[in-house]
Scaffold this motif. Structure first.
Motif, PDB file in Angstrom:
ATOM      1  N   GLY A  62       1.198  -1.091  -0.213  1.00  0.00           N
ATOM      2  CA  GLY A  62      -0.139   0.362  -0.007  1.00  0.00           C
ATOM      3  C   GLY A  62       0.797   0.944  -0.305  1.00  0.00           C
ATOM      4  O   GLY A  62       2.265   1.794  -0.350  1.00  0.00           O
ATOM      5  N   PRO A  63      -0.037   2.086   0.329  1.00  0.00           N
ATOM      6  CA  PRO A  63       0.845   3.320   0.599  1.00  0.00           C
ATOM      7  C   PRO A  63       2.455   3.047   0.887  1.00  0.00           C
ATOM      8  O   PRO A  63       2.279   3.237   2.367  1.00  0.00           O
ATOM      9  N   SER A  64       3.240   3.946   0.863  1.00  0.00           N
ATOM     10  CA  SER A  64       4.569   3.665   1.735  1.00  0.00           C
ATOM     11  C   SER A  64       4.644   5.186   3.002  1.00  0.00           C
ATOM     12  O   SER A  64       4.004   6.042   2.788  1.00  0.00           O
ATOM     13  N   ALA A  65       5.256   4.263   4.062  1.00  0.00           N
ATOM     14  CA  ALA A  65       5.274   5.354   5.190  1.00  0.00           C
ATOM     15  C   ALA A  65       5.938   4.679   6.602  1.00  0.00           C
ATOM     16  O   ALA A  65       5.998   3.853   6.692  1.00  0.00           O
ATOM     17  N   ALA A  66       6.347   5.444   6.983  1.00  0.00           N
ATOM     18  CA  ALA A  66       7.595   5.389   7.922  1.00  0.00           C
ATOM     19  C   ALA A  66       6.434   4.546   9.155  1.00  0.00           C
ATOM     20  O   ALA A  66       5.937   5.266   9.539  1.00  0.00           O
ATOM     21  N   GLN A  67       6.940   4.066   9.664  1.00  0.00           N
ATOM     22  CA  GLN A  67       6.324   2.813  10.759  1.00  0.00           C
ATOM     23  C   GLN A  67       7.580   2.538  11.766  1.00  0.00           C
ATOM     24  O   GLN A  67       8.278   2.344  11.755  1.00  0.00           O
ATOM     25  N   VAL A  68       6.655   2.653  13.280  1.00  0.00           N
ATOM     26  CA  VAL A  68       7.557   3.112  14.134  1.00  0.00           C
ATOM     27  C   VAL A  68       6.985   1.967  15.394  1.00  0.00           C
ATOM     28  O   VAL A  68       5.817   1.730  15.536  1.00  0.00           O
ATOM     29  N   GLY A  72       2.581   0.945  16.698  1.00  0.00           N
ATOM     30  CA  GLY A  72       2.435  -0.895  16.770  1.00  0.00           C
ATOM     31  C   GLY A  72       1.690  -1.366  14.998  1.00  0.00           C
ATOM     32  O   GLY A  72       2.271  -0.769  14.399  1.00  0.00           O
ATOM     33  N   GLY A  73       0.665  -2.502  15.431  1.00  0.00           N
ATOM     34  CA  GLY A  73       0.823  -3.364  14.042  1.00  0.00           C
ATOM     35  C   GLY A  73       1.206  -4.238  13.258  1.00  0.00           C
ATOM     36  O   GLY A  73       1.892  -4.024  13.811  1.00  0.00           O
ATOM     37  N   PRO A  74       0.770  -4.561  12.774  1.00  0.00           N
ATOM     38  CA  PRO A  74       1.260  -6.314  11.916  1.00  0.00           C
ATOM     39  C   PRO A  74       2.626  -5.653  11.785  1.00  0.00           C
ATOM     40  O   PRO A  74       3.246  -4.677  11.164  1.00  0.00           O
ATOM     41  N   GLY A  75       3.690  -6.329  12.055  1.00  0.00           N
ATOM     42  CA  GLY A  75       4.821  -6.392  11.132  1.00  0.00           C
ATOM     43  C   GLY A  75       6.140  -5.360  11.715  1.00  0.00           C
ATOM     44  O   GLY A  75       7.012  -5.099  11.961  1.00  0.00           O
ATOM     45  N   SER A  76       5.523  -4.948  12.815  1.00  0.00           N
ATOM     46  CA  SER A  76       6.653  -3.659  13.370  1.00  0.00           C
ATOM     47  C   SER A  76       7.480  -4.618  14.249  1.00  0.00           C
ATOM     48  O   SER A  76       7.417  -5.922  14.409  1.00  0.00           O
ATOM     49  N   PHE A  77       8.359  -4.095  14.866  1.00  0.00           N
ATOM     50  CA  PHE A  77       9.912  -4.621  15.854  1.00  0.00           C
ATOM     51  C   PHE A  77       9.332  -4.308  16.924  1.00  0.00           C
ATOM     52  O   PHE A  77      10.455  -4.110  17.631  1.00  0.00           O
ATOM     53  N   GLY A  78       8.620  -3.929  17.625  1.00  0.00           N
ATOM     54  CA  GLY A  78       8.432  -3.831  18.890  1.00  0.00           C
ATOM     55  C   GLY A  78       8.244  -4.773  19.791  1.00  0.00           C
ATOM     56  O   GLY A  78       9.085  -4.947  20.954  1.00  0.00           O
ATOM     57  N   PRO A  79       8.382  -6.271  19.538  1.00  0.00           N
ATOM     58  CA  PRO A  79       9.098  -7.188  20.203  1.00  0.00           C
ATOM     59  C   PRO A  79      10.648  -7.360  19.931  1.00  0.00           C
ATOM     60  O   PRO A  79      11.309  -7.131  21.330  1.00  0.00           O
ATOM     61  N   ALA A 167      18.403   6.324  31.552  1.00  0.00           N
ATOM     62  CA  ALA A 167      16.812   6.705  31.078  1.00  0.00           C
ATOM     63  C   ALA A 167      17.797   5.588  29.560  1.00  0.00           C
ATOM     64  O   ALA A 167      18.128   6.358  28.724  1.00  0.00           O
ATOM     65  N   LEU A 168      16.765   5.011  29.248  1.00  0.00           N
ATOM     66  CA  LEU A 168      17.077   4.839  27.517  1.00  0.00           C
ATOM     67  C   LEU A 168      15.922   5.534  26.901  1.00  0.00           C
ATOM     68  O   LEU A 168      15.079   4.729  27.421  1.00  0.00           O
ATOM     69  N   GLY A 169      16.123   5.231  25.520  1.00  0.00           N
ATOM     70  CA  GLY A 169      15.085   5.584  24.371  1.00  0.00           C
ATOM     71  C   GLY A 169      15.561   4.537  23.087  1.00  0.00           C
ATOM     72  O   GLY A 169      16.477   5.223  23.119  1.00  0.00           O
ATOM     73  N   ILE A 170      14.900   3.622  23.163  1.00  0.00           N
ATOM     74  CA  ILE A 170      15.369   2.818  21.743  1.00  0.00           C
ATOM     75  C   ILE A 170      14.239   2.680  20.937  1.00  0.00           C
ATOM     76  O   ILE A 170      12.828   2.736  21.019  1.00  0.00           O
ATOM     77  N   SER A 171      14.350   2.396  19.210  1.00  0.00           N
ATOM     78  CA  SER A 171      13.077   2.541  18.260  1.00  0.00           C
ATOM     79  C   SER A 171      14.156   2.145  17.314  1.00  0.00           C
ATOM     80  O   SER A 171      14.746   2.439  17.269  1.00  0.00           O
ATOM     81  N   ILE A 172      12.652   1.467  16.784  1.00  0.00           N
ATOM     82  CA  ILE A 172      13.325   0.759  15.230  1.00  0.00           C
ATOM     83  C   ILE A 172      11.679   0.818  14.199  1.00  0.00           C
ATOM     84  O   ILE A 172      11.339   0.380  14.206  1.00  0.00           O
ATOM     85  N   ARG A 244      12.589  -3.993  -4.786  1.00  0.00           N
ATOM     86  CA  ARG A 244      12.184  -3.224  -3.977  1.00  0.00           C
ATOM     87  C   ARG A 244      13.129  -3.018  -3.155  1.00  0.00           C
ATOM     88  O   ARG A 244      13.746  -4.362  -2.059  1.00  0.00           O
ATOM     89  N   ARG A 245      13.492  -2.543  -2.502  1.00  0.00           N
ATOM     90  CA  ARG A 245      14.325  -2.762  -0.781  1.00  0.00           C
ATOM     91  C   ARG A 245      12.809  -1.731   0.041  1.00  0.00           C
ATOM     92  O   ARG A 245      12.190  -0.916  -0.452  1.00  0.00           O
ATOM     93  N   ASP A 246      13.508  -2.561   1.807  1.00  0.00           N
ATOM     94  CA  ASP A 246      13.016  -1.556   2.782  1.00  0.00           C
ATOM     95  C   ASP A 246      14.004  -0.764   3.436  1.00  0.00           C
ATOM     96  O   ASP A 246      15.180  -1.803   3.455  1.00  0.00           O
ATOM     97  N   HIS A 247      14.065   0.378   3.357  1.00  0.00           N
ATOM     98  CA  HIS A 247      15.010   0.930   4.953  1.00  0.00           C
ATOM     99  C   HIS A 247      15.093   0.799   6.542  1.00  0.00           C
ATOM    100  O   HIS A 247      13.580   1.229   6.189  1.00  0.00           O
ATOM    101  N   ILE A 248      15.686   0.324   7.071  1.00  0.00           N
ATOM    102  CA  ILE A 248      15.257   0.279   8.112  1.00  0.00           C
ATOM    103  C   ILE A 248      16.638   0.726   9.454  1.00  0.00           C
ATOM    104  O   ILE A 248      17.349   1.011   8.491  1.00  0.00           O
ATOM    105  N   VAL A 249      15.589   2.422  10.723  1.00  0.00           N
ATOM    106  CA  VAL A 249      15.982   2.211  11.415  1.00  0.00           C
ATOM    107  C   VAL A 249      16.393   2.541  12.594  1.00  0.00           C
ATOM    108  O   VAL A 249      15.744   2.835  13.581  1.00  0.00           O
ATOM    109  N   GLU A 250      17.654   2.048  12.999  1.00  0.00           N
ATOM    110  CA  GLU A 250      17.579   1.687  14.515  1.00  0.00           C
ATOM    111  C   GLU A 250      17.887   2.973  15.490  1.00  0.00           C
ATOM    112  O   GLU A 250      19.955   3.371  15.709  1.00  0.00           O
ATOM    113  N   THR A 251      17.591   4.148  16.724  1.00  0.00           N
ATOM    114  CA  THR A 251      18.133   4.565  16.756  1.00  0.00           C
ATOM    115  C   THR A 251      18.233   4.142  19.020  1.00  0.00           C
ATOM    116  O   THR A 251      16.950   3.627  19.205  1.00  0.00           O
ATOM    117  N   THR A 252      19.224   4.575  19.482  1.00  0.00           N
ATOM    118  CA  THR A 252      18.997   4.449  20.978  1.00  0.00           C
ATOM    119  C   THR A 252      19.639   5.331  21.705  1.00  0.00           C
ATOM    120  O   THR A 252      20.410   6.204  20.969  1.00  0.00           O
TER     121      THR A 252
END
Length: 290
Positions: A62-68, A72-79, A167-172, A244-252
């Motif tokens: 579908g339409p592309s958008a960044a997900q963090v 939530g949502g299926p396929g997110s890197f929450g776990p 204190a830590l803040g992590i997101s992928i 096509r490619r997916d780009h992944i960004v991990e921020t700490t």
């Protein structure tokens, strides 16, 4: 730990300047402490293309958008993000236990690291120097942790603040390279912003900052001194769209949560300072008016 404590000697990872600064603030080192944990953390991959909003069964994204993870949502890197949190917290907790066994009140100069383990998985380590205030009564309070240097720790104490903990803040975050992004990133497209990648980096940083704020509230602190912001960028073949490619960004984000213990000290403005102009003409005119 008992043998080290009874030996009367100690080791540390402090520089001579840090040692002197900590002593000036009324603390002394009691030993170097370490915590480690090896986790079989999964890779940022899978059969979903979460940022594209599709899956192999769908055929087309579908339409592309960044997900963090915060969305939530299926396929997110929450776990995976939760595993990263748990691994670092385990290493920090084990380091804190060593500090308590040495009779320390806290750990300064903490350095967190992550690396590949030879047998597989990732190794997370936390290392620092346990310190104590000899004139303070040691209660049952859990030792604090701080990644501030010895000099910055001493300045914090002198200003009426105390570390509450790390204190830590992590997101992928992830984003599918749609046609617009692929066109903007193509060689020869000129000097122009790649809006999709900007969105991905921004959303990942904002999500990590929200996680950091939750950590600060959990520690009961008033604010946080951020010492480091790490950004890792990777890419993978999109599991939905061939070619096509997916780009992944991990921020700490890593920082020291702080709380005030001396309001009077924080409001102290220091002695009044008299300033005299060095301009000869102004000095002469002022003298003539007196």
């Amino acid at each position: 730990m008992a043998k080290i404590r009874s030996s009367g000697t100690w080791g540390s990872s402090l520089t001579s300047g840090e040692f002197a600064a900590i002593r000036s603030a009324g603390f002394e080192p009691v030993g170097q402490v370490l915590g480690a944990a090896v986790y079989a953390a999964g890779a940022a991959s899978g059969s979903y293309c979460p940022a594209a909003g599709g899956s192999p069964a769908a055929g087309m994204p579908g339409p592309s958008a960044a997900q963090v993870p915060g969305q939530g949502g299926p396929g997110s890197f929450g776990p995976l993000v939760e595993a990263m949190y748990q691994a670092r917290r385990t290493a920090i907790d084990r380091m804190t236990v060593e500090c308590a066994r040495l009779g320390g009140h806290g750990v300064v100069g903490v350095r967190l690291s992550r690396g590949s383990f030879p047998l597989g998985g990732l190794e997370f380590t936390a290392i620092g120097t346990a310190v104590r205030a000899p004139d303070a009564a040691y209660g049952r309070r859990e030792p604090f942790t701080s990644d501030l240097s010895g000099q910055d720790f001493a300045k914090l104490i002198m200003a009426g603040w105390v570390p509450a903990g790390l204190a830590l803040g992590i997101s992928i975050g992830s984003r599918h390279d749609d046609r617009t992004t692929a066109r903007q990133a193509r060689w020869g497209s000129g000097n122009a912003e790649i809006a999709g990648w900007t969105e991905l980096v921004s959303e990942s940083r904002h999500d990590a900052r929200r996680q950091l704020e939750r950590e600060v509230r959990r520690l009961g602190a008033e604010g946080v001194v951020i010492a480091a912001m790490q950004l890792r960028v990777s890419q993978r073949d999109c599991p939905v769209t061939v070619g096509r490619r997916d780009h992944i960004v991990e921020t700490t984000l890593i920082g020291t949560a702080i709380a005030g213990f001396s309001p009077a000290g924080r409001c102290h403005a220091g002695p009044a300072l008299a300033v005299m102009s060095l301009d000869a003409q102004r000095h002469q005119a002022a003298s003539g008016r007196i």
